[in-house]
Design a protein around this motif. Structure first.
Motif, PDB file in Angstrom:
ATOM      1  N   VAL A 181       0.866  -1.176   0.000  1.00 40.02           N
ATOM      2  CA  VAL A 181       0.000   0.000   0.000  1.00 40.02           C
ATOM      3  C   VAL A 181       0.902   1.225   0.000  1.00 40.02           C
ATOM      4  O   VAL A 181       1.861   1.296   0.778  1.00 40.02           O
TER       5      VAL A 181
ATOM      6  N   LEU B 230       1.035   5.331   0.501  1.00 41.69           N
ATOM      7  CA  LEU B 230       0.319   6.474   1.062  1.00 41.69           C
ATOM      8  C   LEU B 230       1.280   7.638   1.252  1.00 41.69           C
ATOM      9  O   LEU B 230       2.474   7.434   1.443  1.00 41.69           O
TER      10      LEU B 230
ATOM     11  N   PRO C 150      -9.003   8.784   7.559  1.00 44.25           N
ATOM     12  CA  PRO C 150      -8.533   8.689   6.173  1.00 44.25           C
ATOM     13  C   PRO C 150      -7.290   9.531   5.947  1.00 44.25           C
ATOM     14  O   PRO C 150      -7.171  10.591   6.552  1.00 44.25           O
ATOM     15  N   PRO C 151      -6.368   9.106   5.133  1.00 42.07           N
ATOM     16  CA  PRO C 151      -6.353   7.945   4.263  1.00 42.07           C
ATOM     17  C   PRO C 151      -5.807   6.680   4.902  1.00 42.07           C
ATOM     18  O   PRO C 151      -5.935   5.599   4.347  1.00 42.07           O
TER      19      PRO C 151
ATOM     20  N   ALA D 188      -7.344   2.539   4.196  1.00 42.95           N
ATOM     21  CA  ALA D 188      -6.397   1.801   3.356  1.00 42.95           C
ATOM     22  C   ALA D 188      -5.865   0.560   4.062  1.00 42.95           C
ATOM     23  O   ALA D 188      -5.742  -0.507   3.456  1.00 42.95           O
ATOM     24  N   LEU D 189      -5.557   0.693   5.352  1.00 43.96           N
ATOM     25  CA  LEU D 189      -5.019  -0.455   6.089  1.00 43.96           C
ATOM     26  C   LEU D 189      -6.122  -1.360   6.621  1.00 43.96           C
ATOM     27  O   LEU D 189      -5.948  -2.571   6.687  1.00 43.96           O
TER      28      LEU D 189
ATOM     29  N   LYS E 154      -7.186  -4.070   4.401  1.00 51.28           N
ATOM     30  CA  LYS E 154      -6.219  -5.173   4.291  1.00 51.28           C
ATOM     31  C   LYS E 154      -6.121  -5.975   5.578  1.00 51.28           C
ATOM     32  O   LYS E 154      -5.329  -6.906   5.681  1.00 51.28           O
TER      33      LYS E 154
ATOM     34  N   SER F 123      -4.831  -0.159  12.145  1.00 58.70           N
ATOM     35  CA  SER F 123      -4.256   1.126  11.758  1.00 58.70           C
ATOM     36  C   SER F 123      -3.623   1.861  12.935  1.00 58.70           C
ATOM     37  O   SER F 123      -2.668   2.606  12.764  1.00 58.70           O
TER      38      SER F 123
END
Length: 146
Positions: free
Chosen positions: A11, A13, A24-25, A29-30, A33, A37
């Protein structure tokens, strides 16, 4: 049936130094997956605490199948350094048009020395890094002067 992810997932970022948060972000994003985070944010903030807060840091996060992660933080983008040096908020609306600011060659070499540390530029000469920075300056509407 949905196929499972095999191997590592990456990923990318851009996160402000010392200001990573599960919002966010980073969080979405994590979280998508399966990575916590908050754990990433604590590690990232600890690793970037010596850097000026808020500096944009491009980060590659490698996520293993067991949901553990490793990350590599790079130096800020060239455009960030050029805009800061030129004293502008954003680049020109018309790339290659009339210049909106100027930067000296000395500043370009200073930026090149910083960017040369990145893993992407270790096998390239300082001169070619400088050429890339000058090209970026041109697209931002910044003129490089002696």
């Amino acid at each position: 049936m949905a196929s499972k992810q095999v191997g590592k997932v990456m990923v990318r970022l851009v996160i402000p130094a010392g200001k990573a948060s599960p919002s966010p972000p980073v969080g979405p994003a994590l979280g998508a997956k399966g990575v916590k985070s908050m754990d990433f944010c604590k590690e990232f903030n600890a690793k970037t605490e010596h850097i000026e807060p808020g500096l944009p840091i491009p980060t590659k996060i490698h996520i293993a199948p067991d949901r553990s992660f490793t990350f590599a933080a790079k130096t800020p983008p060239v455009s960030y350094f050029l805009k800061k040096t030129a004293g502008i908020e954003k680049g020109s609306g018309k790339p290659g048009g009339a210049p909106i600011a100027t930067v000296s060659v000395k500043h370009v070499y200073e930026i090149a020395k910083i960017k040369h540390i990145d893993s992407a530029h270790t096998n390239t000469s300082l001169e070619s890094v400088v050429r890339g920075i000058i090209a970026t300056a041109k697209t931002l509407g910044i003129k490089v002067v002696l």
